[in-house]
Design a protein around this motif. Structure first.
Motif, PDB file in Angstrom:
ATOM      1  N   GLN A 486       0.837  -1.211   0.000  1.00 36.92           N
ATOM      2  CA  GLN A 486       0.000   0.000   0.000  1.00 36.92           C
ATOM      3  C   GLN A 486       0.866   1.253   0.000  1.00 36.92           C
ATOM      4  O   GLN A 486       0.542   2.260  -0.624  1.00 36.92           O
ATOM      5  N   ALA A 487       1.997   1.168   0.698  1.00 38.41           N
ATOM      6  CA  ALA A 487       2.865   2.342   0.801  1.00 38.41           C
ATOM      7  C   ALA A 487       3.540   2.688  -0.522  1.00 38.41           C
ATOM      8  O   ALA A 487       4.065   3.785  -0.686  1.00 38.41           O
ATOM      9  N   PHE A 488       3.572   1.729  -1.452  1.00 35.35           N
ATOM     10  CA  PHE A 488       4.184   1.993  -2.763  1.00 35.35           C
ATOM     11  C   PHE A 488       3.149   2.112  -3.881  1.00 35.35           C
ATOM     12  O   PHE A 488       3.494   2.035  -5.061  1.00 35.35           O
ATOM     13  N   THR A 489       1.882   2.239  -3.508  1.00 32.50           N
ATOM     14  CA  THR A 489       0.831   2.372  -4.529  1.00 32.50           C
ATOM     15  C   THR A 489      -0.181   3.415  -4.064  1.00 32.50           C
ATOM     16  O   THR A 489      -0.189   3.816  -2.901  1.00 32.50           O
ATOM     17  N   GLU A 490      -1.033   3.790  -5.002  1.00 31.49           N
ATOM     18  CA  GLU A 490      -2.147   4.663  -4.647  1.00 31.49           C
ATOM     19  C   GLU A 490      -3.415   4.094  -5.237  1.00 31.49           C
ATOM     20  O   GLU A 490      -3.404   3.632  -6.388  1.00 31.49           O
ATOM     21  N   PRO A 491      -4.493   4.077  -4.464  1.00 32.25           N
ATOM     22  CA  PRO A 491      -5.734   3.580  -5.064  1.00 32.25           C
ATOM     23  C   PRO A 491      -6.268   4.576  -6.088  1.00 32.25           C
ATOM     24  O   PRO A 491      -6.261   5.787  -5.837  1.00 32.25           O
ATOM     25  N   LYS A 492      -6.626   4.059  -7.232  1.00 35.10           N
ATOM     26  CA  LYS A 492      -7.301   4.908  -8.227  1.00 35.10           C
ATOM     27  C   LYS A 492      -8.757   4.448  -8.267  1.00 35.10           C
ATOM     28  O   LYS A 492      -9.035   3.259  -8.467  1.00 35.10           O
ATOM     29  N   THR A 493      -9.674   5.377  -8.078  1.00 29.43           N
ATOM     30  CA  THR A 493     -11.086   5.021  -8.074  1.00 29.43           C
ATOM     31  C   THR A 493     -11.669   5.191  -9.470  1.00 29.43           C
ATOM     32  O   THR A 493     -11.502   6.256 -10.085  1.00 29.43           O
ATOM     33  N   ILE A 494     -12.333   4.158  -9.970  1.00 32.65           N
ATOM     34  CA  ILE A 494     -12.986   4.233 -11.281  1.00 32.65           C
ATOM     35  C   ILE A 494     -14.489   4.067 -11.056  1.00 32.65           C
ATOM     36  O   ILE A 494     -14.921   3.108 -10.404  1.00 32.65           O
ATOM     37  N   MET A 495     -15.287   5.038 -11.538  1.00 32.76           N
ATOM     38  CA  MET A 495     -16.744   5.030 -11.325  1.00 32.76           C
ATOM     39  C   MET A 495     -17.436   4.779 -12.654  1.00 32.76           C
ATOM     40  O   MET A 495     -17.268   5.548 -13.598  1.00 32.76           O
ATOM     41  N   ILE A 496     -18.170   3.708 -12.740  1.00 32.22           N
ATOM     42  CA  ILE A 496     -18.815   3.331 -14.005  1.00 32.22           C
ATOM     43  C   ILE A 496     -20.320   3.597 -13.888  1.00 32.22           C
ATOM     44  O   ILE A 496     -20.990   3.049 -13.000  1.00 32.22           O
ATOM     45  N   ASN A 497     -20.811   4.424 -14.781  1.00 32.11           N
ATOM     46  CA  ASN A 497     -22.223   4.783 -14.769  1.00 32.11           C
ATOM     47  C   ASN A 497     -23.045   3.627 -15.336  1.00 32.11           C
ATOM     48  O   ASN A 497     -23.000   3.348 -16.538  1.00 32.11           O
ATOM     49  N   MET A 498     -23.776   2.934 -14.484  1.00 29.49           N
ATOM     50  CA  MET A 498     -24.491   1.732 -14.911  1.00 29.49           C
ATOM     51  C   MET A 498     -25.775   2.054 -15.667  1.00 29.49           C
ATOM     52  O   MET A 498     -26.396   1.174 -16.246  1.00 29.49           O
ATOM     53  N   GLN A 499     -26.209   3.353 -15.623  1.00 27.91           N
ATOM     54  CA  GLN A 499     -27.439   3.712 -16.336  1.00 27.91           C
ATOM     55  C   GLN A 499     -27.162   4.160 -17.769  1.00 27.91           C
ATOM     56  O   GLN A 499     -28.071   4.446 -18.538  1.00 27.91           O
ATOM     57  N   TYR A 500     -25.891   4.267 -18.117  1.00 28.65           N
ATOM     58  CA  TYR A 500     -25.522   4.755 -19.442  1.00 28.65           C
ATOM     59  C   TYR A 500     -25.952   3.740 -20.499  1.00 28.65           C
ATOM     60  O   TYR A 500     -25.730   2.557 -20.361  1.00 28.65           O
ATOM     61  N   THR A 501     -26.604   4.201 -21.515  1.00 28.87           N
ATOM     62  CA  THR A 501     -26.989   3.255 -22.581  1.00 28.87           C
ATOM     63  C   THR A 501     -26.429   3.747 -23.909  1.00 28.87           C
ATOM     64  O   THR A 501     -26.188   4.918 -24.114  1.00 28.87           O
TER      65      THR A 501
END
Ligand code: NAD
Length: 501
Positions: A486-501
């Motif tokens: 964890q000390a050598f990485t960073e979390p990247k958050t990915i948000m996927i819009n599930m309503q997108y058509t």
């Protein structure tokens, strides 16, 4: 694997590694700074005055090579990284004796009591982190809000590790292995006092199959470390060393590019020994804890508190065992030697200074030791007797400061609450130990210690699979275990819009 199996290490005590390892090659320093000198602590003789001192151009070359290597390294598969780390681990294992000899030349740590251990921690840590490459997964979250949210653990880029002299091999792996396993490039700056085993790793890094620029080694002193810690394109510094330098590292990181910082600093670790303990077990751990590597260990049990009911018995056994260890002081190159010299003249004078002021200032009663060892052929080396002060004044210098030599203090206590308060009453918080056969008391005291690590019926040890580090001024962040990744990485958050058509 035995030392003779496989190809020999490219370097030896008569063919020292005296070049920097940059971009997959051994090269001379471009800066032309006067090389550093190192001495053998067993007799004070010059080992070499040609240790390269990496300067600005060398640091720049390493950072540029690491930047060039990063995109491809980051994209290697988990299995590819695993295999390379495992290969390096097995090469270190294969060459452990030769690497230990190179380390011992300027550290003085005997094989039997420290040298073997160091190499094992180093190779085991590479193996442990190799196992994580395909398991260090991100997270996914409930998607009832209409979004699928996931995290990826992203490497930081070019990272560096600055290590001290007291664990020249083990200290490397604790930083390099999680950095490399998670897809970072890594630049190592070993201590100016113990450059040879780290520099020799270059040949093994190449043999293991690391692409050029991924894992590099710059020997040098504090000036090299400062160039790394303040570099604008290095994204992380993982530092192990003194509190004074740790403060500077954090400041340099903040003033440059806010690079991430992990600090593993000093300790003054308490061992609390209750009346109901197994006495022999407590004595054995406490003696080993302060004599391994001549007491030059960050988590060494240097303050011992013994409950009044067994104090006299403990003191007698502890003194006897410390005295016996004094009889095992000798040439670190002899297989039977358990206790070698301290690392150099400066450290010798520092430790002897604490002892002399402890005696002259009557900071406590001298129970064992207190002198330079001059028996046999040790006269010109930096050998110090294991030393114990009893009934030490809590305000005394030897009580409050990390001595970093084979010197401990032994005080008594009556009540549990009293000893917890005493154990916590320093700025350090690296490790603590409690010796008792009462599991409730052990867990109660363990949770009351203000320290990053606690041993129950043991002290001064490390396991590569669990977090290692200190609270208060003993450090910031953790090495080992998942925490190191964890000390050598960073979390990247990915948000996927599930309503997108
Ligand atoms: P130190 O702080 O003098 O040096 C450590 C490293 O930092 C060396 O490589 C040195 O060249 C470098 N350095 C020195 N000045 C610097 C600067 N201004 N900028 C950047 N880098 C610089 O420590 P030391 O004497 O080598 O090591 C002994 C200390 O390390 C003790 O206090 C010990 O407790 C601590 N230590 C802690 C741990 C831990 O995990 N907590 C482990 C081992 C040692």
């Amino acid at each position: 694997m035995a030392e003779s199996e496989g190809s020999p290490l490219a370097f030896s005590t008569s063919n020292l590694p005296l070049k920097l390892y940059i971009n997959g090659q051994y090269v001379d320093s471009k800066d032309g700074k006067t090389p550093l000198a190192v001495y053998n602590p067993k007799d004070g003789t010059l080992v070499s005055d040609q240790v390269p001192l990496a300067g600005e151009k060398d640091v720049e070359a390493a950072v540029t090579a690491a930047e060039a290597a990063f995109p491809a390294w980051k994209k290697t598969t988990a299995n590819q990284r695993r295999d390379i780390l495992l290969k390096l681990a097995s090469l270190i294992e294969q060459h452990n004796k030769e690497l230990a000899r190179l380390a011992r030349l300027t550290l003085g740590a005997p094989w039997a009591s420290f040298g073997a251990f160091e190499g094992v921690v180093c190779s085991e840590t590479f193996k442990y982190n190799a196992g994580w490459t395909d398991k260090f997964a991100g997270e996914s979250f409930p998607q009832e809000n209409g979004y699928l949210q996931i995290t990826r653990n992203e490497p930081l880029g070019v990272t560096c590790g600055i290590v001290p002299w007291n664990g020249p091999l083990a200290g490397i792996a604790l930083k390099a292995a999680p950095a490399l396993a998670t897809g970072n490039c890594f630049i190592l700056k070993p201590s100016e006092k113990t450059p040879f085993a780290p520099l020799a790793l270059g040949a093994l890094i190449e043999e293991a199959g690391f692409p050029p620029g991924v894992f590099q080694i710059l020997s040098g002193d504090g000036s090299t470390g400062a160039l790394l810690a303040s570099h604008m394109r290095i994204r992380k510094v993982s530092f192990t060393g003194s509190i004074a330098t740790g403060r500077k590292i954090q400041e340099m990181a903040a003033k440059s590019n806010l690079k991430r910082v992990t600090l593993e600093l000093g300790g003054k670790s308490p061992a609390v020994v209750f009346d109901d303990c197994n006495l022999d077990n407590a004595v054995t751990w406490c003696v080993n804890a302060i004599t391994a590597n001549s007491g030059q260990v960050c988590y060494a049990a240097s303050r011992i508190y013994v409950q009044k009911g067994i104090f006299d018995k403990f003191a007698a056994k502890y003194a006897e065992a410390m005295q016996a260890r004094a009889n095992a002081v000798g040439d670190p190159d002899e297989p039977s030697t358990l206790l070698g010299p301290v690392v150099d003249k400066a450290q010798f004078e520092r430790v002897c200074g604490f002892i002399e002021r402890g005696i002259d200032g009557q900071q406590g009663k001298l129970l064992v030791g207190g002198k330079r060892v001059t028996t046999g052929n040790t006269g010109s080396g930096y050998f110090i007797e294991p030393t114990v002060f009893q009934d030490v004044d809590p305000n005394a210098e030897i009580y409050q400061n990390e001595i970093f030599g084979p010197v401990s203090i032994l005080n008594s206590f009556t009540l549990e609450e009293e000893v917890v308060q005493k154990a916590n009453a320093t700025e350090y918080g690296l490790m603590a130990g409690v010796f008792t056969q009462d599991v409730n008391k052990a867990l109660r005291v363990a949770s009351e210690f203000d320290s990053g690590m606690v041993g129950v019926n043991c002290i001064s040890l490390v396991h590569v699979n669990t977090p290692f580090g200190g609270s208060k001024a003993s450090g910031v962040g953790r090495e080992c275990g998942r925490a190191a990744l964890q000390a050598f990485t960073e979390p990247k958050t990915i948000m996927i819009n599930m309503q997108y058509t």
